[in-house]
Design a protein around this motif. Structure first.
Motif, PDB file in Angstrom:
ATOM      1  N   GLY A 176     -60.108  40.485 -16.532  1.00 29.51           N
ATOM      2  CA  GLY A 176     -60.511  41.875 -16.667  1.00 29.51           C
ATOM      3  C   GLY A 176     -61.644  42.029 -17.656  1.00 29.51           C
ATOM      4  N   PRO A 177     -61.829  43.233 -18.193  1.00 33.11           N
ATOM      5  CA  PRO A 177     -62.939  43.506 -19.120  1.00 33.11           C
ATOM      6  C   PRO A 177     -62.884  42.630 -20.365  1.00 33.11           C
ATOM      7  N   LEU A 178     -64.062  42.263 -20.852  1.00 32.50           N
ATOM      8  CA  LEU A 178     -64.158  41.490 -22.084  1.00 32.50           C
ATOM      9  C   LEU A 178     -63.975  42.355 -23.322  1.00 32.50           C
TER      10      LEU A 178
ATOM     11  N   ALA B 167     -64.276  26.743 -39.531  1.00 28.84           N
ATOM     12  CA  ALA B 167     -64.570  28.161 -39.305  1.00 28.84           C
ATOM     13  C   ALA B 167     -66.063  28.453 -39.416  1.00 28.84           C
ATOM     14  N   TRP B 168     -66.790  27.667 -40.232  1.00 31.36           N
ATOM     15  CA  TRP B 168     -68.210  27.958 -40.426  1.00 31.36           C
ATOM     16  C   TRP B 168     -69.057  27.657 -39.203  1.00 31.36           C
ATOM     17  N   THR B 169     -68.483  27.025 -38.179  1.00 31.13           N
ATOM     18  CA  THR B 169     -69.253  26.809 -36.944  1.00 31.13           C
ATOM     19  C   THR B 169     -69.365  28.082 -36.118  1.00 31.13           C
ATOM     20  N   GLY B 170     -68.569  29.110 -36.447  1.00 33.31           N
ATOM     21  CA  GLY B 170     -68.634  30.355 -35.692  1.00 33.31           C
ATOM     22  C   GLY B 170     -67.662  30.368 -34.522  1.00 33.31           C
ATOM     23  N   LEU B 171     -67.630  31.507 -33.827  1.00 31.34           N
ATOM     24  CA  LEU B 171     -66.697  31.685 -32.716  1.00 31.34           C
ATOM     25  C   LEU B 171     -67.428  31.550 -31.385  1.00 31.34           C
ATOM     26  N   PRO B 172     -66.938  30.730 -30.476  1.00 36.50           N
ATOM     27  CA  PRO B 172     -67.583  30.583 -29.176  1.00 36.50           C
ATOM     28  C   PRO B 172     -67.698  31.897 -28.408  1.00 36.50           C
ATOM     29  N   GLN B 173     -66.720  32.796 -28.565  1.00 33.77           N
ATOM     30  CA  GLN B 173     -66.786  34.058 -27.820  1.00 33.77           C
ATOM     31  C   GLN B 173     -67.976  34.909 -28.255  1.00 33.77           C
ATOM     32  N   ASP B 174     -68.431  34.739 -29.505  1.00 28.93           N
ATOM     33  CA  ASP B 174     -69.637  35.444 -29.937  1.00 28.93           C
ATOM     34  C   ASP B 174     -70.858  34.914 -29.196  1.00 28.93           C
ATOM     35  N   ALA B 175     -70.891  33.595 -28.990  1.00 30.59           N
ATOM     36  CA  ALA B 175     -71.993  33.003 -28.230  1.00 30.59           C
ATOM     37  C   ALA B 175     -71.969  33.487 -26.779  1.00 30.59           C
ATOM     38  N   LEU B 176     -70.773  33.672 -26.231  1.00 26.98           N
ATOM     39  CA  LEU B 176     -70.657  34.190 -24.863  1.00 26.98           C
ATOM     40  C   LEU B 176     -71.248  35.594 -24.768  1.00 26.98           C
ATOM     41  N   MET B 177     -70.916  36.454 -25.734  1.00 31.74           N
ATOM     42  CA  MET B 177     -71.452  37.813 -25.706  1.00 31.74           C
ATOM     43  C   MET B 177     -72.963  37.815 -25.874  1.00 31.74           C
TER      44      MET B 177
ATOM     45  N   THR C 214     -59.384  45.513 -23.846  1.00 27.57           N
ATOM     46  CA  THR C 214     -58.243  44.657 -23.550  1.00 27.57           C
ATOM     47  C   THR C 214     -56.963  45.233 -24.149  1.00 27.57           C
ATOM     48  N   PRO C 215     -55.809  44.914 -23.564  1.00 30.83           N
ATOM     49  CA  PRO C 215     -54.549  45.440 -24.101  1.00 30.83           C
ATOM     50  C   PRO C 215     -54.244  44.991 -25.528  1.00 30.83           C
ATOM     51  N   ALA C 216     -54.595  43.753 -25.863  1.00 27.35           N
ATOM     52  CA  ALA C 216     -54.196  43.248 -27.189  1.00 27.35           C
ATOM     53  C   ALA C 216     -55.232  42.333 -27.818  1.00 27.35           C
ATOM     54  N   GLY C 217     -56.491  42.438 -27.393  1.00 21.27           N
ATOM     55  CA  GLY C 217     -57.537  41.669 -28.043  1.00 21.27           C
ATOM     56  C   GLY C 217     -58.150  40.571 -27.204  1.00 21.27           C
ATOM     57  N   GLN C 218     -57.386  39.993 -26.268  1.00 20.56           N
ATOM     58  CA  GLN C 218     -57.890  38.932 -25.428  1.00 20.56           C
ATOM     59  C   GLN C 218     -58.042  39.424 -23.993  1.00 20.56           C
ATOM     60  N   VAL C 219     -59.093  38.949 -23.308  1.00 22.98           N
ATOM     61  CA  VAL C 219     -59.259  39.272 -21.898  1.00 22.98           C
ATOM     62  C   VAL C 219     -58.054  38.748 -21.120  1.00 22.98           C
TER      63      VAL C 219
ATOM     64  N   ASP D  91     -36.836  24.976 -28.496  1.00 22.28           N
ATOM     65  CA  ASP D  91     -37.863  24.256 -27.745  1.00 22.28           C
ATOM     66  C   ASP D  91     -39.244  24.508 -28.343  1.00 22.28           C
ATOM     67  N   LEU D  92     -40.132  23.557 -28.115  1.00 22.51           N
ATOM     68  CA  LEU D  92     -41.486  23.593 -28.663  1.00 22.51           C
ATOM     69  C   LEU D  92     -42.475  23.267 -27.549  1.00 22.51           C
ATOM     70  N   LEU D  93     -43.489  24.106 -27.378  1.00 22.34           N
ATOM     71  CA  LEU D  93     -44.511  23.910 -26.346  1.00 22.34           C
ATOM     72  C   LEU D  93     -45.860  23.683 -27.003  1.00 22.34           C
ATOM     73  N   TYR D  94     -46.524  22.591 -26.603  1.00 20.98           N
ATOM     74  CA  TYR D  94     -47.918  22.388 -27.007  1.00 20.98           C
ATOM     75  C   TYR D  94     -48.812  22.919 -25.904  1.00 20.98           C
ATOM     76  N   LEU D  95     -49.719  23.822 -26.295  1.00 26.81           N
ATOM     77  CA  LEU D  95     -50.629  24.465 -25.361  1.00 26.81           C
ATOM     78  C   LEU D  95     -52.055  24.200 -25.836  1.00 26.81           C
ATOM     79  N   PRO D  96     -52.818  23.384 -25.103  1.00 23.02           N
ATOM     80  CA  PRO D  96     -54.176  23.070 -25.561  1.00 23.02           C
ATOM     81  C   PRO D  96     -55.086  24.291 -25.540  1.00 23.02           C
ATOM     82  N   SER D  97     -56.131  24.219 -26.330  1.00 22.37           N
ATOM     83  CA  SER D  97     -57.147  25.263 -26.376  1.00 22.37           C
ATOM     84  C   SER D  97     -57.646  25.604 -24.981  1.00 22.37           C
ATOM     85  N   MET D  98     -57.803  26.916 -24.728  1.00 20.23           N
ATOM     86  CA  MET D  98     -58.454  27.464 -23.551  1.00 20.23           C
ATOM     87  C   MET D  98     -57.597  27.440 -22.292  1.00 20.23           C
ATOM     88  N   TRP D  99     -56.373  26.952 -22.352  1.00 18.76           N
ATOM     89  CA  TRP D  99     -55.475  27.038 -21.199  1.00 18.76           C
ATOM     90  C   TRP D  99     -54.997  28.481 -21.051  1.00 18.76           C
TER      91      TRP D  99
END
Length: 335
Positions: free
Chosen positions: A186-188, A260-270, A191-196, A229-237
């Motif tokens: 949906g919209p970037l 953190a000083w590398t910045g956020l990828p979502q900013d580069a997307l925008m 959003t209902p709670a911050g994430q698309v 139980d414990l679930l490992y969920l990789p980035s971007m899944w």
């Protein structure tokens, strides 16, 4: 066969201990469900005994938090309203312990209550002294998620994720990052709670409106989780998360693979949408090739360039990142 019965389970292990956890997830790019890996936590034991509120009471600071409340008709799906000009829930203010105690006392039914992403150390300082994961060389953000029956539509997160079920049952429906187009995000910026989020209702998919979702289902995995139980969920899944009982509580650990000083990828997307999104399709495709070459395959792009001339293609340190940020700021200010 009904959803999610036809979706295969994620890989499961029942032999992962606290000390073995780092090795179990090192360099892993697919989900892993570790049964019973945090079952020894005192807070999990208290929840199983029906004493969750009593156990948490000494840690609670009474600090306010945001509570999402949705009517019965929503089935707990935190989503948009029918017109998609608002949402199907209300944001209210509450406190952690009274909200949990309300859920402990409540009989089956009633409205849906959901609290997400609340820092453990802010609301329950001291809890992690005896209920924690050891993650060497990592400073994770540790958060609480709780409520009754709820459904958080599929979304992705930048950080890696370890999700620990403390109380109630949870179901994660998972999709690899390459399924993004088949999940109909949906919209970037709304959003209902911050994430698309995916616009598809997984329990009642409209295949006429979302035909490619059939392809996504072929790549889906499901993790059925019980307390401990414990679930490992990789980035971007992509992951849809369901709370299946009248009281659910989860603790998760988020950490990034870069400073953190590398910045956020979502900013580069925008920024890319600003600078490239309006170009003709052929030019957008050409820029897509450049992004693939210089960003996705950065090591390959840099291999033929002398190390002293690689510039932004080299491994950045904090000082180099600061210079690059200044260059970008100067360019943006001249627009």
């Amino acid at each position: 066969m009904n959803y999610p019965d036809f979706i295969p389970a994620v890989e499961i292990r029942d032999d992962v201990t606290q000390t073995g956890l780092p090795d179990a997830i090192a360099d892993r790019t697919t989900p892993l469900l570790m049964k019973g890996a945090v079952a020894h936590w005192p807070v999990v034991q208290a929840a199983k005994a029906g004493r969750l509120g009593d156990y948490l009471a000494p840690f609670d600071q009474g600090r306010p938090l945001v509570v999402f409340r949705a009517e019965v008709e929503t089935r707990g799906r935190i989503f948009y309203n029918d017109a998609m000009d608002g949402f199907n829930f209300e944001r209210t203010t509450g406190r952690l312990l009274p909200t949990l105690q309300e859920l402990e006392r409540r009989a089956t039914g009633g409205d849906h209550c959901y609290v997400g992403s609340r820092p453990v150390d802010h609301h329950l300082p001291g809890l992690r002294a005896h209920n924690d994961l050891e993650l060497p060389d990592c400073q994770p953000l540790v958060s609480l998620w709780f409520g009754n029956r709820s459904l958080i539509p599929a979304h992705f997160d930048l950080p890696n994720n370890l999700a620990c079920v403390v109380a109630g049952r949870r179901r994660f429906t998972l999709f690899p990052p390459e399924q993004v187009a088949n999940l109909y995000p949906g919209p970037l910026d709304f959003t209902p709670a911050g994430q698309v989020v995916s616009l598809v209702d997984f329990h009642a998919p409209d295949f006429e409106r979302f035909p490619r979702y059939r392809e996504a289902l072929e790549a889906a995995q499901v993790a059925e989780m019980a307390p401990g139980d414990l679930l490992y969920l990789p980035s971007m899944w992509w992951h849809q998360v369901e709370g299946l009982d009248e009281l659910n509580l989860l603790v998760n650990y988020w950490w990034r693979s870069t400073p953190a000083w590398t910045g956020l990828p979502q900013d580069a997307l925008m920024h890319a949408l600003l600078a490239i999104g309006g170009l003709p399709q052929a030019q957008r495709q050409a820029w897509g090739q450049l992004f693939d070459h210089f960003v996705v395959k950065r090591e390959q792009a840099a291999a033929q360039i002398p190390p002293e001339r690689r510039g932004p293609l080299a491994d950045l340190d904090r000082d180099a990142a600061a210079r690059l940020k200044k260059l970008l700021i100067d360019k943006l200010q001249r627009m």
